[in-house]
Motif scaffolding. Structure first.
Motif, PDB file in Angstrom:
ATOM      1  N   ALA A 161     -10.842 -19.673  12.969  1.00 50.32           N
ATOM      2  CA  ALA A 161     -11.659 -20.313  13.996  1.00 50.32           C
ATOM      3  C   ALA A 161     -13.140 -20.233  13.645  1.00 50.32           C
ATOM      4  O   ALA A 161     -13.894 -21.205  13.826  1.00 50.32           O
ATOM      5  CB  ALA A 161     -11.403 -19.648  15.356  1.00 50.32           C
ATOM      6  N   TYR A 162     -13.546 -19.093  13.124  1.00 52.87           N
ATOM      7  CA  TYR A 162     -14.965 -18.902  12.783  1.00 52.87           C
ATOM      8  C   TYR A 162     -15.395 -19.849  11.665  1.00 52.87           C
ATOM      9  O   TYR A 162     -16.404 -20.559  11.784  1.00 52.87           O
ATOM     10  CB  TYR A 162     -15.198 -17.443  12.366  1.00 52.87           C
ATOM     11  N   PHE A 163     -14.632 -19.888  10.583  1.00 51.23           N
ATOM     12  CA  PHE A 163     -15.037 -20.697   9.433  1.00 51.23           C
ATOM     13  C   PHE A 163     -14.832 -22.187   9.671  1.00 51.23           C
ATOM     14  O   PHE A 163     -15.675 -23.003   9.264  1.00 51.23           O
ATOM     15  CB  PHE A 163     -14.290 -20.238   8.181  1.00 51.23           C
ATOM     16  N   VAL A 164     -13.746 -22.566  10.327  1.00 52.55           N
ATOM     17  CA  VAL A 164     -13.531 -23.992  10.623  1.00 52.55           C
ATOM     18  C   VAL A 164     -14.564 -24.491  11.624  1.00 52.55           C
ATOM     19  O   VAL A 164     -15.135 -25.570  11.464  1.00 52.55           O
ATOM     20  CB  VAL A 164     -12.101 -24.224  11.162  1.00 52.55           C
ATOM     21  N   GLY A 165     -14.815 -23.692  12.656  1.00 53.21           N
ATOM     22  CA  GLY A 165     -15.815 -24.077  13.644  1.00 53.21           C
ATOM     23  C   GLY A 165     -17.204 -24.190  13.045  1.00 53.21           C
ATOM     24  O   GLY A 165     -17.969 -25.105  13.373  1.00 53.21           O
ATOM     25  N   SER A 166     -17.559 -23.258  12.152  1.00 51.12           N
ATOM     26  CA  SER A 166     -18.879 -23.294  11.511  1.00 51.12           C
ATOM     27  C   SER A 166     -19.010 -24.499  10.586  1.00 51.12           C
ATOM     28  O   SER A 166     -20.084 -25.101  10.470  1.00 51.12           O
ATOM     29  CB  SER A 166     -19.110 -22.007  10.715  1.00 51.12           C
ATOM     30  N   ALA A 187      -8.740 -25.255  17.197  1.00 47.44           N
ATOM     31  CA  ALA A 187      -7.602 -25.847  16.483  1.00 47.44           C
ATOM     32  C   ALA A 187      -7.386 -25.141  15.142  1.00 47.44           C
ATOM     33  O   ALA A 187      -6.248 -24.825  14.764  1.00 47.44           O
ATOM     34  CB  ALA A 187      -7.839 -27.338  16.269  1.00 47.44           C
ATOM     35  N   GLY A 188      -8.473 -24.873  14.433  1.00 45.35           N
ATOM     36  CA  GLY A 188      -8.358 -24.162  13.158  1.00 45.35           C
ATOM     37  C   GLY A 188      -7.819 -22.757  13.354  1.00 45.35           C
ATOM     38  O   GLY A 188      -7.044 -22.257  12.535  1.00 45.35           O
ATOM     39  N   GLY A 189      -8.209 -22.122  14.458  1.00 49.71           N
ATOM     40  CA  GLY A 189      -7.711 -20.789  14.766  1.00 49.71           C
ATOM     41  C   GLY A 189      -6.210 -20.779  14.999  1.00 49.71           C
ATOM     42  O   GLY A 189      -5.503 -19.864  14.550  1.00 49.71           O
ATOM     43  N   LEU A 190      -5.700 -21.800  15.691  1.00 52.33           N
ATOM     44  CA  LEU A 190      -4.253 -21.882  15.925  1.00 52.33           C
ATOM     45  C   LEU A 190      -3.498 -22.091  14.613  1.00 52.33           C
ATOM     46  O   LEU A 190      -2.437 -21.494  14.400  1.00 52.33           O
ATOM     47  CB  LEU A 190      -3.944 -23.026  16.898  1.00 52.33           C
TER      48      LEU A 190
END
Length: 285
Positions: A161-166, A187-190
């Motif tokens: 979630a951190y890297f996809v969101g960033s 979504a990336g976190g899931l």
């Protein structure tokens, strides 16, 4: 000023990564030994998280009952490991009645104080009971898998979630609670939670080929999905509590990570899902 901000952000990320790597290494050692060592370490960490949440609620102007939460956590360790995980309901019920009695006997009883006293029992004590309940699982290989799933789903989800969101940015998920979290990050976190759950499940299947009780890959995927959702809900809930109590972090014991509850916020909610997964697995074996 514009040059110092990226440097400061990079430094904070490096500090965060180093602290995270150390915590993962320590966690791996505790998980490897398992059993009572894990129970003792988990009890100490959850007690600290419980203290941080109750302190935050007190600073927010509330007057929660403290002893009931700590009593529930302490009682659950021997009872759930040596007797039965079915004690979850009677322990929480009796302590909830104790909260009602203590608050109602005050000179100025407040309904909000009852709610704030029950909150830590639902968000820290109950997940702690679920972790201790997993330690009652046999065989040891299945117990180890379930414990690994708790942390793999939560940590994997947080990391993705951190890297996809960033990297992607985009619309905010819950801007009034946590302004930095995005829909893309969620979504990336899931995806990360599901992927880590599947990897953990396949690794254990390969390492223990003689045991046929490991869940199928679709079971790991479902556990990763619902565990990932629960983990993100736990993260958002912790942010909501901090915003309500007007604090930035629950503590400062981990450089770049805040307090114990800042590290456990997603893990404790995920533990409830994995424990429920355990109940379903044992019923089908």
């Amino acid at each position: 000023m514009s040059e110092s901000n990226p440097q400061k952000k990079t430094s904070a990320m490096i500090q965060r990564c180093i602290t995270g790597a150390v915590l993962v290494a320590l966690l791996a050692c505790v998980l490897f030994v398992g059993s009572w060592l894990f129970a003792v370490v988990a009890f100490l960490c959850l007690s600290l998280a419980l203290h941080e949440e109750l302190t935050a609620l007190s600073r927010g102007g509330h007057h929660p009952v403290w002893w009931t939460s700590f009593a529930g956590l302490a009682i659950s360790v021997p009872l759930m490991m040596c007797y039965s995980s079915l004690v979850i309901i009677p322990i929480l019920a009796l302590l909830s009645f104790a909260v009602l009695l203590v608050v109602m006997r005050r000179e100025d009883p407040d309904l909000v104080d009852i709610c704030m006293s029950e909150l830590p029992m639902l968000t820290v004590v109950l997940p702690g009971m679920c972790l201790f309940g997993i330690l009652d699982t046999e065989p040891r290989s299945l117990q180890a898998l379930l414990l690994v799933l708790v942390f793999a789903i939560a940590v994997g989800g947080d990391t993705f979630a951190y890297f996809v969101g960033s990297a992607i940015g985009g619309p905010k998920l819950c801007p009034h609670i946590s302004p930095n979290k995005t829909v893309a990050g969620a979504a990336g976190g899931l995806v990360g939670s599901i992927l880590c759950a599947v990897i953990a499940g396949r690794v254990f299947t390969l390492c223990f080929p003689d045991f046929t009780g490991f869940p199928p890959i679709w079971g790991d995927m479902l556990c990763g999905l619902f565990g990932g959702i629960a983990g993100q809900m736990g993260d958002l809930f912790a942010s909501m509590v901090k915003r309500h109590c007007r604090i930035k972090d629950f503590g400062h014991i981990f450089p770049g990570h805040g307090g114990m509850l800042d590290r456990l916020d997603s893990i404790v909610f995920t533990a409830i899902i994995v424990y429920s997964y355990r109940v379903i697995l044992l019923a089908s074996i």
